[in-house]
Design a protein around this motif. Structure first.
Motif, PDB file in Angstrom:
ATOM      1  N   ASP A  27       0.813  -1.216   0.000  1.00 48.51           N
ATOM      2  CA  ASP A  27       0.000   0.000   0.000  1.00 48.51           C
ATOM      3  C   ASP A  27       0.845   1.263   0.000  1.00 48.51           C
ATOM      4  O   ASP A  27       0.333   2.349   0.208  1.00 48.51           O
ATOM      5  N   THR A  28       2.162   1.120  -0.191  1.00 51.20           N
ATOM      6  CA  THR A  28       2.946   2.365  -0.263  1.00 51.20           C
ATOM      7  C   THR A  28       3.169   2.718  -1.733  1.00 51.20           C
ATOM      8  O   THR A  28       3.285   1.842  -2.598  1.00 51.20           O
ATOM      9  N   SER A  29       3.202   4.010  -1.960  1.00 52.95           N
ATOM     10  CA  SER A  29       3.408   4.460  -3.339  1.00 52.95           C
ATOM     11  C   SER A  29       4.822   5.006  -3.510  1.00 52.95           C
ATOM     12  O   SER A  29       5.146   5.584  -4.538  1.00 52.95           O
ATOM     13  N   ALA A  30       5.655   4.827  -2.452  1.00 51.69           N
ATOM     14  CA  ALA A  30       7.018   5.364  -2.524  1.00 51.69           C
ATOM     15  C   ALA A  30       7.768   4.736  -3.698  1.00 51.69           C
ATOM     16  O   ALA A  30       7.545   3.570  -4.021  1.00 51.69           O
ATOM     17  N   PRO A  31       8.651   5.505  -4.319  1.00 52.24           N
ATOM     18  CA  PRO A  31       9.437   4.921  -5.412  1.00 52.24           C
ATOM     19  C   PRO A  31      10.476   3.952  -4.861  1.00 52.24           C
ATOM     20  O   PRO A  31      10.795   4.000  -3.678  1.00 52.24           O
ATOM     21  N   GLU A  32      10.994   3.065  -5.721  1.00 52.66           N
ATOM     22  CA  GLU A  32      12.096   2.210  -5.287  1.00 52.66           C
ATOM     23  C   GLU A  32      13.308   3.090  -4.992  1.00 52.66           C
ATOM     24  O   GLU A  32      13.400   4.209  -5.493  1.00 52.66           O
ATOM     25  N   ALA A  33      14.211   2.559  -4.151  1.00 53.32           N
ATOM     26  CA  ALA A  33      15.389   3.353  -3.790  1.00 53.32           C
ATOM     27  C   ALA A  33      16.585   2.896  -4.623  1.00 53.32           C
ATOM     28  O   ALA A  33      16.730   1.700  -4.892  1.00 53.32           O
ATOM     29  N   HIS A  34      17.394   3.863  -5.048  1.00 55.66           N
ATOM     30  CA  HIS A  34      18.638   3.551  -5.753  1.00 55.66           C
ATOM     31  C   HIS A  34      19.808   3.939  -4.860  1.00 55.66           C
ATOM     32  O   HIS A  34      19.967   5.103  -4.531  1.00 55.66           O
ATOM     33  N   ILE A  35      20.600   2.935  -4.476  1.00 54.98           N
ATOM     34  CA  ILE A  35      21.714   3.192  -3.562  1.00 54.98           C
ATOM     35  C   ILE A  35      23.009   3.161  -4.367  1.00 54.98           C
ATOM     36  O   ILE A  35      23.352   2.123  -4.947  1.00 54.98           O
ATOM     37  N   PRO A  36      23.725   4.283  -4.422  1.00 53.75           N
ATOM     38  CA  PRO A  36      24.941   4.315  -5.247  1.00 53.75           C
ATOM     39  C   PRO A  36      25.957   3.268  -4.789  1.00 53.75           C
ATOM     40  O   PRO A  36      26.187   3.121  -3.581  1.00 53.75           O
ATOM     41  N   VAL A  37      26.548   2.561  -5.731  1.00 50.00           N
ATOM     42  CA  VAL A  37      27.575   1.562  -5.407  1.00 50.00           C
ATOM     43  C   VAL A  37      28.751   2.217  -4.680  1.00 50.00           C
ATOM     44  O   VAL A  37      29.387   1.622  -3.813  1.00 50.00           O
ATOM     45  N   SER A 361      33.121  -5.096 -11.018  1.00 53.07           N
ATOM     46  CA  SER A 361      32.751  -5.484 -12.385  1.00 53.07           C
ATOM     47  C   SER A 361      32.050  -4.358 -13.121  1.00 53.07           C
ATOM     48  O   SER A 361      31.968  -4.349 -14.353  1.00 53.07           O
ATOM     49  N   GLY A 362      31.501  -3.412 -12.357  1.00 51.00           N
ATOM     50  CA  GLY A 362      30.790  -2.310 -12.993  1.00 51.00           C
ATOM     51  C   GLY A 362      29.392  -2.670 -13.467  1.00 51.00           C
ATOM     52  O   GLY A 362      28.743  -1.888 -14.165  1.00 51.00           O
ATOM     53  N   ALA A 363      28.905  -3.844 -13.091  1.00 49.18           N
ATOM     54  CA  ALA A 363      27.567  -4.265 -13.532  1.00 49.18           C
ATOM     55  C   ALA A 363      26.493  -3.280 -13.066  1.00 49.18           C
ATOM     56  O   ALA A 363      25.529  -3.009 -13.773  1.00 49.18           O
ATOM     57  N   ASN A 364      26.653  -2.772 -11.875  1.00 51.46           N
ATOM     58  CA  ASN A 364      25.653  -1.856 -11.311  1.00 51.46           C
ATOM     59  C   ASN A 364      26.298  -0.528 -10.925  1.00 51.46           C
ATOM     60  O   ASN A 364      27.349  -0.521 -10.290  1.00 51.46           O
ATOM     61  N   ARG A 365      25.623   0.542 -11.278  1.00 51.15           N
ATOM     62  CA  ARG A 365      26.068   1.846 -10.741  1.00 51.15           C
ATOM     63  C   ARG A 365      25.358   2.119  -9.428  1.00 51.15           C
ATOM     64  O   ARG A 365      25.782   2.898  -8.614  1.00 51.15           O
ATOM     65  N   TRP A 366      24.219   1.507  -9.261  1.00 54.32           N
ATOM     66  CA  TRP A 366      23.499   1.595  -7.984  1.00 54.32           C
ATOM     67  C   TRP A 366      22.830   0.257  -7.709  1.00 54.32           C
ATOM     68  O   TRP A 366      22.639  -0.555  -8.607  1.00 54.32           O
ATOM     69  N   LEU A 367      22.492   0.031  -6.445  1.00 55.71           N
ATOM     70  CA  LEU A 367      21.710  -1.142  -6.066  1.00 55.71           C
ATOM     71  C   LEU A 367      20.265  -0.686  -5.914  1.00 55.71           C
ATOM     72  O   LEU A 367      19.999   0.428  -5.477  1.00 55.71           O
ATOM     73  N   THR A 368      19.349  -1.559  -6.267  1.00 58.31           N
ATOM     74  CA  THR A 368      17.934  -1.204  -6.230  1.00 58.31           C
ATOM     75  C   THR A 368      17.270  -1.847  -5.024  1.00 58.31           C
ATOM     76  O   THR A 368      17.417  -3.050  -4.802  1.00 58.31           O
ATOM     77  N   ALA A 369      16.570  -1.034  -4.240  1.00 57.44           N
ATOM     78  CA  ALA A 369      15.788  -1.567  -3.118  1.00 57.44           C
ATOM     79  C   ALA A 369      14.322  -1.261  -3.399  1.00 57.44           C
ATOM     80  O   ALA A 369      13.931  -0.091  -3.527  1.00 57.44           O
ATOM     81  N   GLY A 370      13.543  -2.306  -3.516  1.00 54.79           N
ATOM     82  CA  GLY A 370      12.126  -2.126  -3.850  1.00 54.79           C
ATOM     83  C   GLY A 370      11.294  -1.706  -2.650  1.00 54.79           C
ATOM     84  O   GLY A 370      11.815  -1.497  -1.552  1.00 54.79           O
TER      85      GLY A 370
END
Ligand code: FES
Ligand code: FE2
Length: 393
Positions: A27-37, A361-370
Motif C-alpha cells: 500500500d505504499t506508493s514510494a518509489p524504489e530506492a537507488h543506492i549508489p555503489v 565489475s561495474g555491472a551496477n552503478r546503484w543497487l535497487t531496493a524495492g
C-alpha cells in the motif's frame, strides 16, 4: 506488563495486514530506492563515516554484564584504543587506553574483563585509579609538578543505559543516550536487555562494506530465498511491521505462529516471551548496531568500517540470567553455532562478501531496493545526511 506503544502498534499492523490480505509495502506508493555503489566502495565515504558517525555519536561498546565492579577491559573494535572501567561503586567510565607518561598502551586486549584495583602501565609503572586519576609514579620528584589534567587518563564520554555500555570515542564531546535514541528509548525497557547476561562474543573481519550487513537486517524480503533451509521454516513470508525513531529502526518480523495469531481472536501478548513467540523483533540502532531478539536470547551485532571494502563484525550472544548455569551451556553453544555460523556466516555475511566482490565489475552503478526493502533507502539517506551535516554530538 503491556507492550510499549510502538511495539503494540507494530503487532497490530501485522494483524491488520493478515486480515486485509495485503502486506504493508503493497500500500505504499514510494518509489524504489537507488543506492549508489560508491556508498560501499569509496574510501572517501568510509573516511567521512569515521569522522561523522564513528567519532561523534554514542556507540555501543558492550553489555553491562561484561564489566563487573572493580574490573577493567580493553576495547578496540572502533579503531580507538579504549579502556573501560567499572569502579567498586559500580560506576562505568571510559578512557583512551594510553599512558600519560610516554604513551604506552595500558591494558592488553584479552577479550575479557580483568579485576584490577588500579591500572599499572607496563613500561615505567605509572599507576591509575579506575576513575582515571594518577595514583602513583616512581620517582615523582623527577617530574615537574603539573596538574591532574596532564597526568589523568583521557576520559571519553560514557553512559550505561538499557544494559548497554555506550561511549562517544571523542574526548570532550557530550553524551545523552536517551535523547539520541528518541522514541526508541521508551521501547527499550520492555526488551529488558539489562536483564540478560553475556555468553559469547565472536569478532571477525570480512571483505565487505559494513553497510551491506545492515542492509540485510533492514528487510525480510530475502528470508524466503537465502534462509530457506535454516530459519525460513519459522517465518511468515514478508510479513513485517517497521517503525522509525529518527535514524533508528525497529521491526517485528512475523513468525508462522504470529501469522496464526493474527488470524485468531487471541489478545496481544504482554511480555517478551509472548512477543518473541509471534515475531522476531530487530532494531538497527544508528549507526552500527543491530539487535535480533531470537525466541530465547539476543544477538547484539556491532559493525565497523575497517576500510571501504572491509568490516569488523562483533556478535555478542546475550542470554537470560536464569539460564546461564553450566547445565545450559550445551544448549547455548549449539544455538549460537547455528545462528553465527549457519545463518550469519554462511548466509548473510556470505552475501555481503559476494556483493562486494561484484562491485568492481561495474555491472551496477546503484543497487535497487524495492518497496518491500524501504528500510535500506532510509538508512542510506540517514548516513548521507550525517555525512553532509555538522555532527550534533
Ligand atoms: S609510558 Fe607509561 S609509565 Fe612510562
Ligand atoms: Fe538474513
Amino acid at each position: 506488563m503491556t507492550l510499549p506503544l510502538h511495539t503494540a502498534s507494530q503487532l497490530e499492523s501485522i494483524r491488520a495486514q493478515v486480515r486485509a490480505g495485503r502486506l504493508e509495502w503493497q500500500d505504499t506508493s514510494a518509489p524504489e530506492a537507488h543506492i549508489p555503489v560508491e556508498n560501499y566502495t569509496s574510501q572517501r565515504i568510509r573516511d567521512a563515516e569515521i569522522e561523522r558517525l564513528f567519532r561523534p555519536l554514542p556507540l555501543i561498546c558492550g553489555h553491562s554484564s561484561e564489566l563487573a565492579p572493580g574490573q577493567v577491559i580493553a576495547h578496540d573494535d572502533y579503531g580507538v584504543p579504549m579502556l573501560l572501567t567499572r569502579d567498586a561503586e559500580g560506576r562505568f567510565r571510559a578512557f583512551l587506553n594510553v599512558c600519560r607518561h610516554r604513551g604506552m598502551r595500558l591494558i592488553e586486549n584479552t577479550g575479557q574483563a580483568q579485576p584490577r584495583a588500579s591500572v599499572v602501565c607496563p613500561y615505567h609503572g605509572w599507576t591509575y585509579r579506575l576513575d582515571g586519576s594518577l595514583r602513583h609514579r616512581l620517582h615523582a620528584e623527577a617530574f615537574d609538578d603539573c596538574g591532574a589534567a596532564d597526568t589523568s587518563l583521557v576520559a571519553l564520554p560514557a553512559e550505561e543505559r538499557h544494559g548497554l555500555l555506550w561511549v562517544v570515542p571523542t574526548p570532550g564531546a557530550g553524551i545523552d543516550v536517551a535523547a539520541w535514541l528518541e522514541g526508541l528509548d521508551a521501547e527499550m525497557p520492555f526488551y529488558a536487555v539489562d536483564k540478560l547476561v553475556h555468553f559469547r562474543t565472536v569478532r571477525a573481519e570480512y571483505p565487505a562494506n559494513w553497510k551491506l550487513i545492515t542492509d540485510a537486517f533492514l528487510e525480510a524480503y530475502h528470508i524466503r530465498v537465502l534462509h530457506k533451509d535454516t530459519i525460513y521454516p519459522f517465518f511468515a513470508d514478508g510479513l513485517t511491521a517497521g517503525v522509525r525513531f529518527g535514524p533508528h529502526n525497529q521491526s517485528l518480523v512475523a513468525r508462522r505462529a504470529g501469522e496464526a495469531w493474527a488470524k485468531s481472536e487471541a489478545e496481544a501478548p504482554g511480555d517478551m516471551p509472548g512477543l518473541c513467540e509471534l515475531t522476531t523483533p530487530s532494531q538497527v540502532i544508528f549507526p552500527n548496531t543491530i539487535t535480533i531478539f531470537h525466541p530465547d536470547y539476543l544477538s547484539l551485532v556491532t559493525l565497523y568500517p575497517v576500510e571501504a571494502g572491509a568490516l569488523r563484525w562483533t556478535h555478542r550472544m546475550l542470554i537470560p540470567a536464569d539460564k546461564s548455569t553450566p547445565d545450559w551451556s550445551p544448549h547455548w553453544e549449539k544455538t549460537f553455532r547455528l545462528i553465527e555460523e549457519g545463518v550469519f556466516q554462511k548466509e548473510d555475511i556470505a552475501c555481503a562478501i559476494g556483493i562486494q566482490r561484484g562491485f568492481a565489475s561495474g555491472a551496477n552503478r546503484w543497487l535497487t531496493a524495492g518497496r518491500a526493502e524501504q528500510g535500506l533507502g532510509w538508512f542510506h539517506a540517514d548516513v548521507a545526511r550525517a555525512l553532509s551535516s555538522v555532527p550534533s554530538f
